[in-house]
Enzyme design. Structure first.
Site, PDB file in Angstrom:
ATOM      1  N   ASP A  71      -4.270   3.942  -1.656  1.00 48.98           N
ATOM      2  CA  ASP A  71      -5.065   4.828  -0.800  1.00 48.98           C
ATOM      3  C   ASP A  71      -4.174   5.724   0.073  1.00 48.98           C
ATOM      4  OD1 ASP A  71      -7.791   4.669  -1.380  1.00 48.98           O
ATOM      5  OD2 ASP A  71      -7.974   2.729  -0.375  1.00 48.98           O
ATOM      6  N   GLU A 141      -8.581   2.736   8.000  1.00 54.87           N
ATOM      7  CA  GLU A 141      -9.521   2.195   7.014  1.00 54.87           C
ATOM      8  C   GLU A 141      -9.311   0.688   6.911  1.00 54.87           C
ATOM      9  OE1 GLU A 141      -8.846   3.648   2.991  1.00 54.87           O
ATOM     10  OE2 GLU A 141     -10.197   2.124   2.171  1.00 54.87           O
ATOM     11  N   GLU A 150     -11.857 -12.850   5.080  1.00 52.62           N
ATOM     12  CA  GLU A 150     -10.508 -12.339   5.357  1.00 52.62           C
ATOM     13  C   GLU A 150     -10.465 -11.165   6.339  1.00 52.62           C
ATOM     14  OE1 GLU A 150      -9.411 -11.361   1.344  1.00 52.62           O
ATOM     15  OE2 GLU A 150      -7.990 -13.033   1.335  1.00 52.62           O
ATOM     16  N   THR A 189     -32.517   0.754   0.035  1.00 48.16           N
ATOM     17  CA  THR A 189     -31.685   0.775   1.253  1.00 48.16           C
ATOM     18  C   THR A 189     -31.475  -0.621   1.846  1.00 48.16           C
ATOM     19  OG1 THR A 189     -33.567   1.088   2.724  1.00 48.16           O
ATOM     20  CG2 THR A 189     -32.517   3.080   1.872  1.00 48.16           C
ATOM     21  N   LYS A 190     -32.114  -1.629   1.249  1.00 47.94           N
ATOM     22  CA  LYS A 190     -32.013  -2.974   1.839  1.00 47.94           C
ATOM     23  C   LYS A 190     -30.554  -3.451   1.988  1.00 47.94           C
ATOM     24  CE  LYS A 190     -35.381  -5.260   2.527  1.00 47.94           C
ATOM     25  NZ  LYS A 190     -36.246  -4.945   3.681  1.00 47.94           N
ATOM     26  N   THR A 192     -27.970  -1.771   2.550  1.00 46.41           N
ATOM     27  CA  THR A 192     -27.416  -1.036   3.689  1.00 46.41           C
ATOM     28  C   THR A 192     -27.873  -1.683   4.998  1.00 46.41           C
ATOM     29  OG1 THR A 192     -27.369   1.020   2.461  1.00 46.41           O
ATOM     30  CG2 THR A 192     -27.393   1.222   4.850  1.00 46.41           C
ATOM     31  N   CYS A 379      11.995   7.890 -12.828  1.00 44.96           N
ATOM     32  CA  CYS A 379      12.530   6.570 -12.520  1.00 44.96           C
ATOM     33  C   CYS A 379      12.888   5.827 -13.809  1.00 44.96           C
ATOM     34  CB  CYS A 379      11.577   5.800 -11.624  1.00 44.96           C
ATOM     35  SG  CYS A 379      12.446   4.589 -10.622  1.00 44.96           S
ATOM     36  N   MET A 382      13.867   8.153 -16.473  1.00 41.36           N
ATOM     37  CA  MET A 382      15.234   8.697 -16.514  1.00 41.36           C
ATOM     38  C   MET A 382      16.166   7.669 -17.156  1.00 41.36           C
ATOM     39  SD  MET A 382      17.921   9.963 -13.551  1.00 41.36           S
ATOM     40  CE  MET A 382      18.989   8.526 -13.375  1.00 41.36           C
ATOM     41  N   HIS A 505      10.796   9.240  -7.251  1.00 38.30           N
ATOM     42  CA  HIS A 505       9.377   9.416  -7.596  1.00 38.30           C
ATOM     43  C   HIS A 505       8.822  10.695  -6.957  1.00 38.30           C
ATOM     44  CE1 HIS A 505       8.562   5.511  -9.518  1.00 38.30           C
ATOM     45  NE2 HIS A 505       9.541   5.078  -8.730  1.00 38.30           N
ATOM     46  N   GLU A 507       6.233  12.235  -7.628  1.00 36.02           N
ATOM     47  CA  GLU A 507       4.760  12.235  -7.523  1.00 36.02           C
ATOM     48  C   GLU A 507       4.284  11.899  -6.114  1.00 36.02           C
ATOM     49  OE1 GLU A 507       6.593  10.027  -9.117  1.00 36.02           O
ATOM     50  OE2 GLU A 507       5.694   8.018  -9.218  1.00 36.02           O
TER      51      GLU A 507
HETATM   52  N1  GLN Z   1      12.744  -0.913 -13.536  1.00 36.61           N
HETATM   53  C1  GLN Z   1      13.595   0.133 -13.076  1.00 36.61           C
HETATM   54  C2  GLN Z   1      14.426  -0.301 -11.885  1.00 36.61           C
HETATM   55  O1  GLN Z   1      14.119  -1.235 -11.231  1.00 36.61           O
HETATM   56  C3  GLN Z   1      12.815   1.379 -12.767  1.00 36.61           C
HETATM   57  C4  GLN Z   1      11.845   1.216 -11.635  1.00 36.61           C
HETATM   58  C5  GLN Z   1      10.804   2.286 -11.597  1.00 36.61           C
HETATM   59  O2  GLN Z   1      10.571   2.980 -12.571  1.00 36.61           O
HETATM   60  N2  GLN Z   1      10.120   2.427 -10.478  1.00 36.61           N
HETATM   61  O3  GLN Z   1      15.417   0.325 -11.565  1.00 36.61           O
END
Ligand code: GLN
Length: 530
Positions: A71, A141, A150, A189-190, A192, A379, A382, A505, A507
């Site tokens: 999230d 959140e 919990e 709606t119950k 809720t 990661c 590569m 990463h 992303e």
């Molecule tokens: N498994 C690999 C490492 O630990 C790559 C990790 C990943 O892709 N986040 O280096």
């Protein structure tokens, strides 16, 4: 003075509470306020870093190296802020802090209890986030659903925050499901009403109810919820089902949610919305073309495991006017039949752990390399590309990562010395932001347009520098380096339209309103390839 919004969930989980919270954050930002967001997860893991993707989906990483709930990725994409470790608190984290304090003797002989010691620790997490971020609004959140054993300490803590602050400084939002009964097509709606009561029994009276439903929540129905749950009818907001999650802030805005919240928090003088988000959503709606990207991984049956990657691909597609269709490719299937890689406009190999499916990933890299298909390795992607190049271009038979084959004669990917002695799995990866310097003569530099960057990491293994000379001879350019530790961060291939891979990463830093250069470059290359 920071104000607080707490978002709880009722009836069932999985109705988009995180998106609702992020959407409120977006709306308030558009009204000129600064926003910090945080998530409380009631499970006992200290963080989700050690959890399987099957349990938890993607682990999102913050700039300061916290491994967090997915999230937080929504939060960052929606509010366009870099969050910190203050944004992610679990029961496990709270208890380990309390127990560490008890062992140190910090409680001066007191009997340590859920109330007040655990609840104080939770309240501190909220107040610290406010203090450190200096935000106008902190949105918190609460994971799980009201009624779970919990989440009780979290509810008690936010009740206390409400009672120790001005009424206009704290707002509660409750998200619920209004189911429709198959056959009769009636909305009920119950549940809720029950959830409202459950929340009341914890001392919390919600100010806003966000309703998720497959049907149309009519004015009548909203009046009914208003009556039973003691909120004004304009505070009953429907979260309609939308094609694009980015539409949710607009759906809320149309129903006046931002105005209502500002009124309740006595922030009446905020400017009108600047509608920057709306323009982005309109671009999405206006997409004409389409490309297909093959996403090669071992968790492809669970799309949430790659949430930020697919979101970044789609956002970059939108920026370039194309819809990105993802072909989910289980890497183990490539091991048997390579033909599933045919006809793709681009291939992405995202992060991963362990040895299963890696031979198929290596084949995907080889295929992209030899057939001039744009490749983007993230990661593990590569590390996989470097194994492919070592084996198939340099003839280093059996070259591998020591994560996959500890006995390999050519460990092109290996642990650093300081990683060899690590005992605990949790929190010991290379995590968070590290500097990277980009070679000004590289292709990647043309994408970034800058030399010094910072990117987020989550991995343990590294490229083994003793192979640098040989790998360079195979046509690889080491286009990004962490100079502090002399670690390879980005590679690219000469003589290929787009073969780029990075150890970090990207992303996690891509936003719908600010596409990451590596995603942008990859999508542009894939469009060209089509
Ligand atoms: N498994 C690999 C490492 O630990 C790559 C990790 C990943 O892709 N986040 O280096």
């Amino acid at each position: 003075m920071t104000k607080f919004i707490f978002v709880t969930g009722g009836v069932v989980s999985g109705i988009g509470k995180g998106i609702s919270a992020a959407s409120i954050g977006r709306l308030l930002k558009e009204r000129g306020l600064s926003v910090f967001m945080q998530k409380f997860d009631p499970y006992l893991n200290v963080d989700p870093g050690t959890m399987s993707p099957y349990q938890h989906g993607e682990v999102f990483v913050t700039k300061d190296g916290a491994e967090t709930d997915l999230d937080l990725g929504h939060y960052e994409r929606f509010i366009d802020e870099e969050l910190t470790k203050r944004a992610s608190i679990t029961t496990g984290k709270v208890y380990s802090r309390v127990i560490a304090k008890e062992r140190r003797g910090d409680y001066n002989g007191a009997t340590v209890q859920v109330i007040p010691h655990v609840t104080n620790e939770i309240k501190n997490a909220v107040y610290k986030a406010a203090k450190e971020s200096g935000a106008d609004i902190v949105i918190t959140e609460i994971g799980g659903t009201v009624g779970d054993i919990e989440s009780l300490p979290f509810l008690e803590a936010i009740r206390q925050i409400h009672s120790e602050n001005e009424k206009s400084d704290v707002l509660f939002v409750h998200t619920v499901l209004v189911p429709n009964i198959p056959g009769s097509d009636e909305l009920k709606t119950k549940p809720t009403q029950h959830s409202f009561k459950e929340l009341m029994s914890n001392g919390i009276k919600t100010d806003v109810i966000i309703v998720r439903s497959n049907g149309v929540v009519t004015r009548d129905l909203r009046e009914k919820i208003s009556l039973f749950c003691d909120v004004p009818v304009e505070a009953v907001i429907q979260s309609t089902n939308v094609d694009l999650i980015y539409e949710v802030p607009l759906v809320f805005h149309e129903q006046g949610l931002d105005d209502y919240i500002l009124k309740e928090l006595e922030l009446n003088n905020q400017p009108e919305s600047n509608y920057s988000w709306k323009k982005m959503v309109e671009r999405f709606k206006d997409i004409k073309g389409e490309i297909t990207i093959g996403l090669v991984g071992k968790y492809v049956s669970l799309h949430d495991a790659y949430l930020s990657v697919t979101q970044a691909l789609q956002d970059a597609g939108c920026e370039n006017g194309v819809d990105v269709k993802i072909k989910w490719i289980n890497s183990e299937e490539i091991e048997e039949d390579e033909s599933i890689l045919e006809g793709l406009n681009g291939i992405i190999v995202p992060g991963g752990f362990g040895s299963r499916g890696t031979e198929g990933m290596i084949k995907a890299s080889k295929y992209a390399r030899e057939n001039n298909v744009p490749y983007f390795g993230i990661c593990y992607g590569m590390q996989i590309a470097l194994i492919d190049i070592a084996r198939n271009k340099l003839g280093l038979k059996g070259a591998n990562s020591t994560e996959i084959d500890p006995e390999t004669s050519y460990p092109v990917i290996d642990l650093l010395e300081n990683q060899k002695t690590v005992e605990n799995l949790g929190g010991t990866l290379r995590l968070g932001d590290y500097d990277c310097t980009i070679d000004k003569d590289s292709y990647v530099y043309s994408l970034y347009g800058e030399e010094k960057i910072k990117e987020r990491h989550r991995h343990r293994y590294e490229f083994n520098n003793s192979f640098r000379g040989e790998i360079r001879k195979a046509g690889v350019v080491f286009s990004g380096i962490n100079e502090d530790k002399d670690l390879v961060e980005i590679i690219e291939l000469k003589d290929h339209p787009h073969f780029v891979a990075c150890q970090f990463h990207p992303e996690f830093k891509s936003r719908p309103t600010k596409i990451h250069p590596l995603f942008n470059g990859f999508i542009k290359a894939a469009i060209k390839n089509k």
